[in-house]
Design an enzyme around this catalytic site. Structure first.
Site, PDB file in Angstrom:
ATOM      1  N   ASP A  39      -7.397  -0.812 -16.603  1.00  0.00           N
ATOM      2  CA  ASP A  39      -7.551  -0.141 -15.305  1.00  0.00           C
ATOM      3  C   ASP A  39      -6.776   1.175 -15.269  1.00  0.00           C
ATOM      4  OD1 ASP A  39      -5.422  -2.191 -15.417  1.00  0.00           O
ATOM      5  OD2 ASP A  39      -4.819  -1.333 -13.504  1.00  0.00           O
TER       6      ASP A  39
ATOM      7  N   GLY B 292       0.798  -1.226   0.000  1.00  0.00           N
ATOM      8  CA  GLY B 292       0.000   0.000   0.000  1.00  0.00           C
ATOM      9  C   GLY B 292       0.828   1.273   0.000  1.00  0.00           C
TER      10      GLY B 292
END
Ligand code: AMP
Ligand code: MG
Length: 484
Positions: free
Chosen positions: A250, A124
């Protein structure tokens, strides 16, 4: 004094399946590297407050400002042609939306602010290098007049991230008209959730294509509008020598902005099959392949929208094909018009396309620098860019004959050419040097200077003339990396 951001969130009001609510993970010691003050003002934010320690905490995700509704967006996507039914924001968190000074809704997103339910095995986090690269290149694209997400700020977190080695961690604040991608539609379409596809389409129309609200066949109109914006966007990329590098579905924005600056690069010498990305082994996303790939991605969007076109799916397919068929015409018109402007033509005549193609062919053969050839052509000074200048002279003779048919004066032509042919682009070797100084020496002066020069790409800046130079042979960057 607390920093207030006047959020007006709409995406987080959509059904729960569209996102996961998740707060950024606090970091150790945020330090502001760069704030984009003009952009802050445009967003209605106070740049002075964002430059305070509390501002840095917000931009690092350590403090969540009131009114934010942090979410990670769900999406799917084709990565290098392979479908992945669930990707989603694995290292990005949308704080919320603001209405900017022009009345436009803009997402404010933190990239690198900690894990989300979509992180899979990722941490992340973002490393400083890719954050600086995205800041530099996205702002350069904006200055070039190309639709793009923007960079509001870069902060270092005071923590390390572990890639091949330990690197300084950083967070980029990304601003976008929205973060809705072709892959967002795919997420619901693959789950056969037609109601969600419709909900998303309605949201997109209200937000990006309001002119369609009262149109007939709204969803057909939506596909057509996205096709047009993507066709024009890719034409703009080609006209400045930009290679996106990861045109996965994406990373393909529904609003028509350039999004997701990973291994992107501007080419130096003109080479239509140029690839920089280390992971693009087959050259799928090579420079000249980009229009074809954009159409491929749009075809995936069309598949998602078919259920909204009506019950007769054979008819829906035929209609979608028709709409997709407009891509190549829109792209070619934008690309050819752009090329004509680049070589200083104001009017259109038979033979122009071939004349310009001959220049491009000669440039490829002579490894001529893409940016400088066009820039110098305005002063009829491009011959030095060619390994075999005689090859250029032959072409220049034909070009002179052609521009002699134009009514404009030489001065007018030169001004027009300078306004479309940049002098300064984010050259790979410059970007790499800036990243090395920041990562190895904690020195951000080169970064600041590069960002400053690239903010005025069309203006002569004599004191920074060296920034226009192509790399010397030993400075050449051969590969770029996603670096996530
Ligand atoms: P990208 O290559 O940036 O288009 O990312 C592709 C997918 O991988 C997206 O779902 C990202 O959110 C995810 N991703 C990339 N880097 C990380 C990371 N460091 N941690 C978690 N997820 C990541
Ligand atoms: Mg992405």
């Amino acid at each position: 004094m607390t920093v207030h951001i006047p959020f007006q969130n709409s995406y987080s009001a959509l059904p729960d399946s569209f996102f996961a609510r998740v707060a950024p993970t606090p970091v150790a010691a945020p330090r502001l590297i760069k704030l984009n003050r003009p952009l802050a003002l445009q967003l209605g934010l106070d740049p002075d407050l964002l430059e305070t320690p509390e501002g840095a905490e917000i931009l690092a995700g350590k403090t969540v400002p009131s009114g934010a509704d942090p979410i990670a967006m769900a999406y799917a996507g084709h990565q290098f042609g392979n479908f992945v039914p669930q990707l989603g924001d694995g290292r990005a968190i949308l704080l919320g939306e603001v209405i900017d000074r022009h009345g436009l809704r803009r997402d404010i997103q933190l990239k690198g602010s900690g894990p989300t339910p979509f992180s899979r095995r990722g941490d992340g986090r973002a490393a400083l290098g890719p954050v600086l690269r995205e800041y530099i290149v996205s702002e350069a694209m904006f200055a070039l007049g190309i639709p793009t997400t923007r960079s509001l700020a870069a902060v270092v977190t005071g923590e390390q991230v572990f890639r091949e080695t330990a690197l300084p961690g950083a967070v980029l604040t990304r601003v976008a008209s929205s973060h809705i991608r072709v892959g967002t539609f795919q997420f619901f379409a693959v789950r056969r959730d037609t109601e969600a596809v419709r909900r998303l389409a309605d949201h997109v129309i209200a937000r990006h294509y309001p002119e369609l609200l009262n149109a007939e066949r709204t969803y057909h109109g939506l596909l057509g509008a996205v096709v047009a914006r993507q066709a024009e966007l890719v034409a703009r990329w080609l006209l400045v020598g930009f290679i996106h590098g990861v045109m996965n579905t994406d990373n393909s924005s529904i609003s028509g902005e350039t999004i997701d600056y990973g291994p992107c690069a501007f080419m130096d010498a003109y080479n239509p099959s140029q690839v920089f990305s280390s992971i693009d082994e087959m050259g799928r996303y090579a420079y000249a392949n980009q229009p074809r790939i954009a159409l491929w991605n749009l075809t995936r969007l069309a598949e998602c929208l078919l259920p909204l076109f009506g019950d007769d799916q054979d008819k829906a397919v035929a209609e979608a094909q028709d709409i997709l068929g407009a891509f190549s015409e829109t792209f070619s018109a934008a690309y050819q018009a752009g090329l004509r402007r680049k070589v200083g033509l104001f009017t259109e005549r038979e033979g122009d396309e071939a004349l310009i193609q001959d220049l491009l062919d000669a440039m490829a053969k002579n490894q001529a620098d893409f940016t400088l050839t066009f820039r110098k052509l305005a002063a009829d000074d491009a011959r030095s860019e060619f390994m075999d200048p005689a090859g250029f002279d032959e072409w220049a003779g034909r070009w002179h004959a052609r521009i002699a048919l134009e009514p404009q004066t030489a001065v007018e032509r030169q001004a027009a050419m300078h306004a479309v042919n940049p002098l300064f682009i984010p050259r790979n070797h410059r970007v790499e040097a800036v990243i090395q100084a920041a990562v190895n020496d904690d020195d951000y002066a080169p970064f600041d200077e590069l960002v400053k020069v690239l903010a005025k790409p069309f203006e002569e800046q004599p004191e920074y003339a060296a920034y226009a130079d192509p790399p010397l042979p030993d400075q050449r960057v051969l590969q770029t990396f996603c670096g996530t």
